[in-house]
Each structure stands twice: as C-alpha cells, then as structure tokens.
Design an enzyme around this catalytic site. Structure first.
Site, mmCIF file in Angstrom:
data_model
loop_
_atom_site.group_PDB
_atom_site.id
_atom_site.type_symbol
_atom_site.label_atom_id
_atom_site.label_comp_id
_atom_site.label_asym_id
_atom_site.label_seq_id
_atom_site.Cartn_x
_atom_site.Cartn_y
_atom_site.Cartn_z
ATOM 1 N N CYS A 187 -0.917 -0.764 1.898
ATOM 2 C CA CYS A 187 -0.329 -1.791 1.037
ATOM 3 C C CYS A 187 -0.332 -3.185 1.648
ATOM 4 O O CYS A 187 -0.034 -4.156 0.956
ATOM 5 C CB CYS A 187 1.103 -1.400 0.676
ATOM 6 N N HIS A 266 0.108 -4.151 14.598
ATOM 7 C CA HIS A 266 -0.368 -2.780 14.390
ATOM 8 C C HIS A 266 0.372 -1.846 15.343
ATOM 9 O O HIS A 266 0.361 -2.046 16.555
ATOM 10 C CB HIS A 266 -1.876 -2.699 14.646
ATOM 11 N N HIS A 348 11.560 -19.277 0.720
ATOM 12 C CA HIS A 348 11.334 -18.125 -0.168
ATOM 13 C C HIS A 348 10.758 -16.955 0.620
ATOM 14 O O HIS A 348 10.033 -17.137 1.602
ATOM 15 C CB HIS A 348 10.373 -18.495 -1.307
ATOM 16 N N HIS A 352 7.008 -6.825 0.465
ATOM 17 C CA HIS A 352 6.308 -5.788 -0.284
ATOM 18 C C HIS A 352 7.285 -4.770 -0.880
ATOM 19 O O HIS A 352 8.068 -4.160 -0.152
ATOM 20 C CB HIS A 352 5.310 -5.062 0.604
ATOM 21 N N ASN A 385 5.294 -0.339 -7.601
ATOM 22 C CA ASN A 385 4.539 -0.619 -6.384
ATOM 23 C C ASN A 385 3.054 -0.647 -6.754
ATOM 24 O O ASN A 385 2.435 0.391 -6.959
ATOM 25 C CB ASN A 385 4.819 0.466 -5.341
#
Length: 457
Positions: A187, A266, A348, A352, A385
């Site tokens: 995502c 990562h 702002h 996700h 989603n």
C-alpha cells in the site's frame, strides 16, 4: 623570410607589440569566460531540480458498483465457499472496519454469482486506469506524447503484457518513454513510484512524469476460510489515482504542490515485520494475503523509524536538539521517550487508511487531533482501503474542504508489505479553491462529512 615577419619601422613595431598584447589579453578573457560559462552550466545541470505536482485525479466508480454491508454479505454467500463461521467473522470485521455503506467493488464481484477470472481482472484494470488518466490529461491539458516518464504500481495483479504496456498501447505513448511497472510493494507503493519519478526527473530536464497507482480486486479475492486471510476481503475496495509530475520551471505557476522530501524506511531485516503481511497458500492450497494481528504494532515501529529520519528535515532546530538529547537520555538514563510535535512542521496529515486499528495507532503516536485525522478516516469510510491510491483520495478530501492554502505543508504517510513506511512532504504553491475542480471525487458530498461521523460508524 623570417625577418619579414617583423615590422620595418620602430613605430610600427610598437604598434605590433601592443596588438599582440591585446590579442593575448582577449584570448585569456575569452578562455576564462568559457570556463565560467561551462562551470555554470555544469552546476545548473547537476543541481537538484524542483519537482512539481501539476495536478492529480482519483477514480470514482459509477453508483451501480456501490457495495453496502448487506450487498457485500449477499454476494459472498453466493460464492458458496465460505463457512458459516467465516461469514460471521466477515460481518464482524466489517462492523469494526471503519468502512461505510457506499464503498465500491468491481463489476465482476457485483454479478450473480461473482466472477473471478483474468478477463474480468483486465477489465477492472482498464476501467480504473484509463478513467483516471483520461481525467488527468484533460485537467492538465497535457498530451500523452509529451510524457517522458511513466510509472505504474499495482501490488498483486501483474499481467503480461504489463500495466505500463497496457497504458502505452491505449494512449500511443512515444517509443522512447521511460516506463516502469512496480509490483509487490504493498500500500505504500504510490510514494515509492513518486520517489522513482523524482529521481528520473533529476536527470531528464524539461520532462513530465505520469504516476498511476491502483490495486486489482477481481483476481485477488481470497476464497478460503483462513481468518487472517479473510480480513483483506473486507477492507480492500476499488479505486485508482494518477499524478502528473514536472521539473519544468514554466509549470511552477500552474502546479499545485512542490515535492519537498521523500523518506523511505524498510524494516524487512526484522522477521516479524517481513511476515506480518504475507501472500501464501492456506492449508487447502488457496492463495491469499495473511494479515498478522501484530500489523498495527509493526506499523507503529516502522513509523518511528521513518520519523527519526524525517524529523531533522522538517522540525525547528529547538525540537531537533530536544529529540537528540532525549535519545541520549533514553539510552543512558532510561528517560521517557520524547515524541516531537509535528504540528510545528505540517498543516495537514494524510495517513494511509489501512484500517481503523492502524489509524488509531498513528493518531496516538503522533498525538493528532480528530480534525487532523478527518481526511484519513473519511477516506476509509467513503472509499475503503484502495491500497496505494488512498493517499490521493485524502489529498482530494483536503482540497474539497477548502483547507489547502498557499504555503501549507502536507505530510503523506503510507505503510506497505515488507515491511515499509514511506512518507512524502508537499508544499502548496497556491490556495486551492474547491469550486475549481468538478472532477474531485468528493465534490458532490463533501458537506456531509464531519469530524465525528467516522468514529460513530
């Protein structure tokens, strides 16, 4: 013959010498000027070019593809593979998911009975991508032939020919377009795609880059009864986003945003992070994506790692110093960890909408208000989603609400399998008037959304 080279009279000889001096002086000045110009050109070519977001679009499916809770349950019953226990589990997940009653699922799912095949998957892919790119090219008045870089991401559906080939064929892109098809990135792939496009724009002057993000639902429905794999069926919905990036100085006046930072973290070196979102076969040999119960916790840890890199780039010096001293104190004196206040850095936040639990974790970690979380919760409620494209629906929400003012900074945060946390910082180049964009996916219903409605859902 050699003596004839020199002037015959003394006065002529003096004039000759003066001319020679002027000649050498002119030559030196010319060479020095050429050196300065070459160095200036080298600096200009090597400097970091500004990357502008000219405009973006989000795909809004037709009303016939709206899927309420009741419709969802009726359709999955028709599939005939789910046990009664699995059906009850799905209904329970839906009720806790944060999704509303008007999310969208592809045409193949809405048929009676639902269909799962390659042909229908290609149809969904073409519908959302061609739809969203058509709108983007219309809004920006840019022709496909003018685009030099094309990046498309879709995590699970990887057809041959690829997505980029599908788009190049449909729009007749030029033969030397730089095309990249990203898969398996989860995502957070939209920001990975933007990062790739940004790096390409650094070395390809006067260029446009088109970034398209989607996920395919038709071919990736899990048709088994493993609980950890059933969750994805309940959360993921149909959608796509397209973004036009530019490094052209002339686009500064019409662009909406400038890309300030991208930070990618990562956590694949940690086994619990690597395996918390995992595509595999269940005990019956049916392929699905398993979501671990540790996902919210892993997301929080990945976000903290991302913040440690991003904070020095965006926070005031006082906050950065306090953060450094706190890290030393935590290690040496077991001090309580200090969480910086990002309200000093951003106006702002677009987080996700992977699910209500993830949003709750991020809200608590960053100490955000309900107003700041509204774009994320509203997107989850209205569109579900939509994987990597979700961030663009959130940015569209802020624009539709009229919240984007000139100079505002927007922080986008995305999580992805692997496990990754990626973030992007955008600076608004102008105040966005909600009435200027009739293609905004929220335009017809933005006034019906409020801070509290998603918590009550």
């Amino acid at each position: 013959m050699a003596l004839s080279f020199f002037p015959s009279s003394f006065s002529s000889y003096i004039v000759f010498l003066l001319c020679r001096v002027d000649y050498f002086r002119f030559t030196n000045v010319l060479l020095f000027s050429m050196f300065i110009i070459s160095m200036a050109l080298k600096f200009y070519m090597s400097r970091s070019r500004k990357v502008f977001l000219v405009d973006f679009t989000c795909y809004k499916p037709r009303d016939a593809l709206k899927c309420s809770y009741e419709t969802f349950m009726d359709q999955i019953k028709q599939v005939g593979v789910f046990s009664e226990e699995s059906l009850r589990f799905k209904k329970n997940i839906l009720n806790k998911s944060g999704l509303g009653e008007s999310t969208y699922l592809p045409e193949a799912f809405m048929r009676s009975p639902p269909i799962k095949c390659m042909e229908e998957a290609r149809k969904e892919a073409k519908t959302v991508l061609f739809g969203v790119i058509d709108e983007l090219l219309t809004k920006t008045r840019v022709k496909a032939s003018e685009i030099g870089i094309l990046v498309v991401n879709s995590s699970l559906f990887t057809p041959t020919p690829s997505y980029v080939s599908m788009i190049i064929n449909h729009y007749n892109f030029r033969v030397n377009v730089l095309s990249y098809n990203l898969s398996g990135m989860g995502c957070s792939a939209a920001l990975i795609s933007v990062d790739l496009a940004k790096n390409l724009l650094k070395v390809h002057p006067n260029s446009y880059a088109l970034v398209a993000s989607t996920e395919n639902n038709t071919l990736n429905w899990y048709l088994g009864n493993n609980r950890s794999m059933l969750v994805t069926n309940c959360l993921f919905r149909m959608g796509a986003g397209a973004v036009l990036l530019s490094n052209r100085t002339s686009d500064h006046c019409r662009a909406k945003y400038q890309l300030m930072h991208i930070v990618r973290t990562h956590k694949g070196n940690e086994d619990h992070g690597y395996g918390c979102t995992y595509q595999e076969e269940d005990t019956s040999g049916i392929v699905g994506v398993s979501l671990s119960k540790e996902l919210p916790k892993v997301s929080e840890g990945a976000l903290k790692s991302n913040i440690s890199t991003l904070a020095p780039l965006v926070l005031p010096i006082s906050d950065c110093l306090r953060l450094i001293f706190n890290k030393v104190g935590v290690k040496l004196f077991q001090m309580k960890s200090f969480s910086p206040n990002f309200n000093h850095a951003f106006e702002h936040f677009c987080i996700h909408p992977g699910g209500r639990a993830i949003l709750d974790k991020v809200e608590k970690s960053l100490k955000l208000t309900e107003w700041q979380m509204e774009p994320s919760r509203s997107t989850l409620y209205r569109f579900g989603n939509t994987s990597s494209s979700s961030l663009w629906y959130e940015l569209a929400y802020l624009e539709a609400k009229g919240r984007i003012k000139k100079g505002d900074r927007v922080w986008q945060i995305a999580f992805g399998a692997g496990f990754k946390c990626n973030s992007a910082v955008w600076k608004s180049l102008r105040t966005i008037n909600p009435g200027d964009d009739d293609k905004n996916p929220w335009v017809d219903e933005i006034d019906t959304f409020s801070v509290h409605m998603q918590r009550e859902a």
